[in-house]
Every structure is written in structure tokens, then in C-alpha cells.
Design a protein around this motif. Structure first.
Motif, mmCIF file in Angstrom:
data_model
loop_
_atom_site.group_PDB
_atom_site.id
_atom_site.type_symbol
_atom_site.label_atom_id
_atom_site.label_comp_id
_atom_site.label_asym_id
_atom_site.label_seq_id
_atom_site.Cartn_x
_atom_site.Cartn_y
_atom_site.Cartn_z
ATOM 1 N N ALA A 96 25.193 -50.939 -17.920
ATOM 2 C CA ALA A 96 23.687 -50.524 -18.342
ATOM 3 C C ALA A 96 22.654 -50.844 -17.409
ATOM 4 C CB ALA A 96 23.574 -51.378 -19.832
ATOM 5 N N ASN A 97 23.272 -51.820 -16.733
ATOM 6 C CA ASN A 97 21.930 -52.261 -15.565
ATOM 7 C C ASN A 97 21.667 -51.308 -14.523
ATOM 8 O OD1 ASN A 97 20.303 -54.674 -14.877
ATOM 9 N ND2 ASN A 97 20.940 -54.223 -12.780
ATOM 10 N N SER A 98 22.864 -50.814 -13.668
ATOM 11 C CA SER A 98 22.398 -49.998 -12.705
ATOM 12 C C SER A 98 22.311 -48.555 -13.224
ATOM 13 C CB SER A 98 23.887 -49.938 -11.820
ATOM 14 O OG SER A 98 25.116 -49.573 -12.350
ATOM 15 N N SER A 99 22.908 -48.071 -14.271
ATOM 16 C CA SER A 99 22.779 -46.777 -14.736
ATOM 17 C C SER A 99 21.237 -46.549 -15.532
ATOM 18 C CB SER A 99 23.611 -46.305 -16.008
ATOM 19 O OG SER A 99 23.745 -47.193 -16.957
ATOM 20 N N SER A 100 21.034 -47.449 -16.028
ATOM 21 C CA SER A 100 19.477 -47.526 -16.807
ATOM 22 C C SER A 100 18.413 -47.446 -15.558
ATOM 23 C CB SER A 100 19.368 -48.578 -17.800
ATOM 24 O OG SER A 100 19.247 -49.682 -17.233
ATOM 25 N N SER A 101 18.742 -48.276 -14.713
ATOM 26 C CA SER A 101 17.591 -48.360 -13.782
ATOM 27 C C SER A 101 17.544 -47.066 -13.033
ATOM 28 C CB SER A 101 18.031 -49.574 -12.675
ATOM 29 O OG SER A 101 17.135 -49.602 -11.476
ATOM 30 N N LEU A 102 18.590 -46.226 -12.651
ATOM 31 C CA LEU A 102 18.676 -45.422 -12.069
ATOM 32 C C LEU A 102 18.227 -43.912 -12.526
ATOM 33 C CD1 LEU A 102 19.066 -44.461 -9.025
ATOM 34 C CD2 LEU A 102 21.652 -43.917 -9.716
ATOM 35 N N ILE A 103 18.682 -44.064 -13.973
ATOM 36 C CA ILE A 103 18.141 -42.454 -14.764
ATOM 37 C C ILE A 103 16.633 -42.858 -15.061
ATOM 38 C CG2 ILE A 103 18.631 -43.740 -16.908
ATOM 39 C CD1 ILE A 103 19.069 -40.014 -15.911
ATOM 40 N N GLY A 171 32.674 -53.330 -9.964
ATOM 41 C CA GLY A 171 33.035 -51.932 -10.398
ATOM 42 C C GLY A 171 32.262 -51.334 -11.479
ATOM 43 N N MET A 172 31.689 -52.017 -12.582
ATOM 44 C CA MET A 172 31.157 -51.406 -13.766
ATOM 45 C C MET A 172 29.472 -50.803 -12.786
ATOM 46 S SD MET A 172 32.982 -50.565 -15.994
ATOM 47 C CE MET A 172 31.895 -50.275 -17.364
ATOM 48 N N GLY A 173 29.029 -51.826 -12.162
ATOM 49 C CA GLY A 173 27.768 -51.653 -11.674
ATOM 50 C C GLY A 173 27.793 -50.356 -10.792
ATOM 51 N N SER A 174 28.882 -50.087 -10.058
ATOM 52 C CA SER A 174 29.400 -49.011 -9.301
ATOM 53 C C SER A 174 29.202 -47.670 -10.153
ATOM 54 C CB SER A 174 30.397 -49.204 -8.298
ATOM 55 O OG SER A 174 30.306 -50.362 -7.379
ATOM 56 N N LEU A 175 30.248 -47.906 -11.221
ATOM 57 C CA LEU A 175 30.125 -46.781 -12.227
ATOM 58 C C LEU A 175 28.718 -46.298 -12.779
ATOM 59 C CD1 LEU A 175 32.426 -45.090 -13.347
ATOM 60 C CD2 LEU A 175 32.814 -46.345 -15.315
ATOM 61 N N GLY A 176 28.011 -47.518 -13.150
ATOM 62 C CA GLY A 176 26.783 -47.272 -13.677
ATOM 63 C C GLY A 176 25.830 -46.344 -12.578
ATOM 64 N N LEU A 177 25.952 -46.688 -11.258
ATOM 65 C CA LEU A 177 25.552 -45.913 -10.184
ATOM 66 C C LEU A 177 25.843 -44.359 -10.237
ATOM 67 C CD1 LEU A 177 25.309 -48.162 -7.319
ATOM 68 C CD2 LEU A 177 23.206 -47.520 -8.620
ATOM 69 N N ILE A 178 27.107 -44.210 -10.416
ATOM 70 C CA ILE A 178 27.675 -42.902 -10.475
ATOM 71 C C ILE A 178 27.070 -41.996 -11.822
ATOM 72 C CG2 ILE A 178 29.832 -41.470 -10.964
ATOM 73 C CD1 ILE A 178 31.391 -43.780 -9.323
ATOM 74 N N ALA A 179 27.325 -42.700 -12.804
ATOM 75 C CA ALA A 179 26.876 -42.089 -14.057
ATOM 76 C C ALA A 179 25.010 -41.834 -13.763
ATOM 77 C CB ALA A 179 26.969 -43.078 -15.323
ATOM 78 N N GLY A 180 24.452 -42.675 -13.389
ATOM 79 C CA GLY A 180 22.895 -42.361 -13.203
ATOM 80 C C GLY A 180 22.617 -41.437 -12.222
ATOM 81 N N LEU A 181 23.449 -41.210 -11.215
ATOM 82 C CA LEU A 181 23.309 -40.018 -10.340
ATOM 83 C C LEU A 181 23.613 -38.710 -10.895
ATOM 84 C CD1 LEU A 181 24.671 -41.647 -7.020
ATOM 85 C CD2 LEU A 181 22.466 -41.061 -7.271
ATOM 86 N N TRP A 182 24.677 -38.635 -11.786
ATOM 87 C CA TRP A 182 25.089 -37.662 -12.474
ATOM 88 C C TRP A 182 24.161 -37.072 -13.322
ATOM 89 C CZ3 TRP A 182 26.843 -37.856 -17.310
ATOM 90 C CH2 TRP A 182 27.383 -36.377 -18.102
ATOM 91 N N ALA A 183 23.946 -38.071 -14.195
ATOM 92 C CA ALA A 183 23.097 -37.747 -15.423
ATOM 93 C C ALA A 183 21.536 -37.193 -15.107
ATOM 94 C CB ALA A 183 22.964 -39.126 -16.271
ATOM 95 N N GLU A 184 20.958 -36.388 -15.656
ATOM 96 C CA GLU A 184 19.633 -35.867 -15.808
ATOM 97 C C GLU A 184 18.768 -36.339 -16.962
ATOM 98 O OE1 GLU A 184 20.183 -31.734 -15.012
ATOM 99 O OE2 GLU A 184 21.412 -31.837 -13.286
ATOM 100 N N LYS A 185 19.409 -36.948 -18.048
ATOM 101 C CA LYS A 185 18.509 -37.361 -18.977
ATOM 102 C C LYS A 185 19.154 -38.448 -19.613
ATOM 103 C CE LYS A 185 20.334 -33.567 -21.678
ATOM 104 N NZ LYS A 185 19.860 -32.319 -22.611
ATOM 105 N N PHE A 186 18.436 -39.128 -20.617
ATOM 106 C CA PHE A 186 19.022 -40.268 -21.125
ATOM 107 C C PHE A 186 20.207 -40.009 -22.012
ATOM 108 C CE2 PHE A 186 14.741 -41.727 -20.105
ATOM 109 C CZ PHE A 186 14.946 -43.007 -19.481
ATOM 110 N N ASP A 187 20.218 -39.081 -22.591
ATOM 111 C CA ASP A 187 21.268 -38.621 -23.547
ATOM 112 C C ASP A 187 22.687 -38.817 -22.974
ATOM 113 O OD1 ASP A 187 19.397 -38.384 -25.433
ATOM 114 O OD2 ASP A 187 19.411 -36.166 -25.573
ATOM 115 N N GLN A 188 22.806 -38.080 -21.658
ATOM 116 C CA GLN A 188 23.828 -37.977 -20.853
ATOM 117 C C GLN A 188 24.581 -39.556 -20.567
ATOM 118 O OE1 GLN A 188 22.346 -35.468 -17.849
ATOM 119 N NE2 GLN A 188 23.696 -33.791 -18.553
ATOM 120 N N ILE A 189 23.578 -40.299 -20.281
ATOM 121 C CA ILE A 189 24.041 -41.826 -19.856
ATOM 122 C C ILE A 189 24.497 -42.440 -21.367
ATOM 123 C CG2 ILE A 189 23.034 -44.147 -19.751
ATOM 124 C CD1 ILE A 189 23.474 -42.681 -17.021
#
Length: 275
Positions: A96-103, A171-189
Motif C-alpha cells: 500500500a505504501n509504494s502503490s499509493s504514493s506513486l498513484i 518484495g511487496m514494496g516493489s510490487l506496489g511500484l509495479i502496480a502504481g506504474l501500471w495503474a492510471e486511477k485509484f480504482d485500478q490499485i
């Protein structure tokens, strides 16, 4: 200065004195500090909320099943739950930390300040993953401190606890970065969390021993990398696990390595970060 994102638009904005590719401490520390402040300012949401959720799990499952379920000899079911719930919280909060920060940065447009900075992809990756590891670790420590107030939980191999915490959270922080880069809106996260992260964590032996499963469910669990991370983490407490701790270590290293390499590559390529 180190190389920044390799996109045509950003290339024209780079300083002309490029050259060194070494990793610098001060830029990494600055971004790490910023990411730490980001989740620290809303600690009721990022730290206290997972603690309360885990406490509810312990109370409900411990009360309902504590006297009926036995997993490891001499270990109560409630004590068995604690490491699993700790690692589940570590994994979910690191993601959640890396994905939310990036998105958030992408949606609000603040990502431009990161892209125009002299930070290299390696430095950005290192700072954001380190912040995710810190958040996950703090949540895990808070859960352990609370559990130790009324439960006897042995810490037989603390080194294994530390190793699997770092592997799982990174590993999950990295996965969060991947999700954050891929997603274009909060719903996708949210969809990534609800349809991938949540099922994998709940089916990874948090509330039960995988040895108690039969047939296809047991085989499916053995293909879940979260199972090995949680199982190896639990070994650090009880010196007992469903799988060999060395197999768990190998899977944990592979998980952190693959997700980390992919996240770094996507950052270096500027994936979905182009203007």
C-alpha cells in the motif's frame, strides 16, 4: 549526475553534466524521508488502523477457534495466529505504501517533480522500497508488542524473523511500484489489492496450517509465494513450519528479486510516466 528516466521529453530537460552512475546517499535519504513523512503524517490510517484490524482478527478467531484447533505441539492457536497476522499486515502495508504514493503522484500531477529531479531510477527505487519496508516493519512490531502483552510467543530464531520481514516487505514494496506504474486511477490499485493481494495473503496459511489441506487446495497453496514467506517467518517464532525454511528462503529471495528487478526496469524505462 546519474541518468534519469529515458523518455524523449525528459531527455531534453536533463542537465548537461551527466556522467556518474554511482548511487548517492543524500538523494536517496531525502526521498526516503519524504516518503516516511507521507505515511507518518496520517499514522492513524497507516499504522493504527492495521493494528486494530489485526486485534479484531485475534479476538474473533482466537475466541472462536482457540480451544478447538491445535497446529504445532505446545503452541496455542491464538499464538499460532500472531506471526501469520503480523506478516499479512507487513505485506499489505508495504504494498500500500509504494502503490499509493506513486498513484497519488500520477493522478495529482506531482510526479513531474520527481521526474525532473536529478534522481536516477535506482535511487528512486531504493528510497521508495526502503520506505515501504519501514512502514511494514513498524506495523509488524506494533502487532507483536500488543500480542506480547497477553500471550506467550517464543522468538526462537529472531534472525529468520528479520530476514523474512525484509524479503516480504521489499518484495511487496516493489510490487506496489509495479502496480502504481501500471495503474492510471485509484480504482485500478484497489482492484489489484482486492483481486490479487488479498486472496494470495488469505490463502497463504495465515489462519491455518497448509498441512491440514488436502487435494487441489494444498497443491494450489504450494504455488503461492506468500505461503513460503509467512511460513518461513513463522519458523522464526516456533522453529516449526509446514515447508523447509531453506525452501522458504529461496522462494522469498526469488520473489523479492523478480519483483525488484521488474519494478526497477519499468522505472528506468519510464513506463506510463511519459508526458
Amino acid at each position: 549526475m546519474p541518468e534519469v528516466f529515458s523518455t524523449a521529453r525528459l531527455a531534453s530537460l536533463r542537465p548537461s553534466n551527466q556522467g556518474s552512475c554511482r548511487i548517492r546517499f543524500v538523494p536517496i535519504w531525502t526521498l526516503f524521508y519524504k516518503e516516511t513523512l507521507r505515511f507518518g503524517k496520517v499514522w492513524l490510517q497507516t499504522l493504527a488502523a492495521p493494528l486494530i484490524t489485526t486485534l479484531l482478527y485475534l479476538v474473533v478467531f482466537g475466541h472462536a477457534l482457540g480451544s478447538h484447533v491445535s497446529v504445532y505441539p505446545g503452541v496455542s492457536y491464538t499464538a499460532f495466529l500472531v506471526p501469520g497476522l503480523m506478516m499479512m499486515a507487513v505485506l499489505q502495508n508495504a504494498f500500500a505504501n509504494s502503490s499509493s504514493s506513486l498513484i497519488q503522484a500520477k493522478v495529482t500531477g506531482n510526479i513531474v517533480f520527481l521526474l525532473l529531479s536529478p534522481l536516477s531510477p535506482t535511487e528512486i527505487f531504493g528510497a521508495m522500497v526502503a520506505a515501504s519496508v519501514l512502514r511494514g516493519t513498524l506495523v509488524g512490531l506494533a502487532i507483536l508488542a500488543l500480542a506480547l502483552l497477553y500471550l506467550h510467543i517464543p522468538l526462537l530464531h529472531p534472525l529468520w524473523i528479520v530476514v523474512f520481514t525484509v524479503l516480504g516487505a521489499s518484495g511487496m514494496g516493489s510490487l506496489g511500484l509495479i502496480a502504481g506504474l501500471w495503474a492510471e486511477k485509484f480504482d485500478q490499485i484497489a482492484g489489484f489489492q482486492n483481486f490479487i493481494i488479498m486472496p494470495l495473503t488469505y490463502l497463504a496459511g495465515v489462519f491455518y496450517s497448509v498441512q491440514s489441506l488436502t487435494g487441489a487446495w494444498r497443491q494450489i497453496s504450494l504455488f503461492n509465494p506468500f505461503f513460503y514467506i509467512i511460513d518461513g517467518f513463522r519458523y522464526g517464532f516456533f522453529a516449526d513450519s509446514d515447508a523447509s525454511v531453506w525452501i522458504c528462503l529461496g522462494v522469498g529471495i526469488a520473489f523479492a528479486g523478480v519483483t525488484g528487478l521488474l519494478a526497477w526496469r519499468l522505472l528506468a524505462d519510464g513506463y506510463k510516466l511519459r508526458p
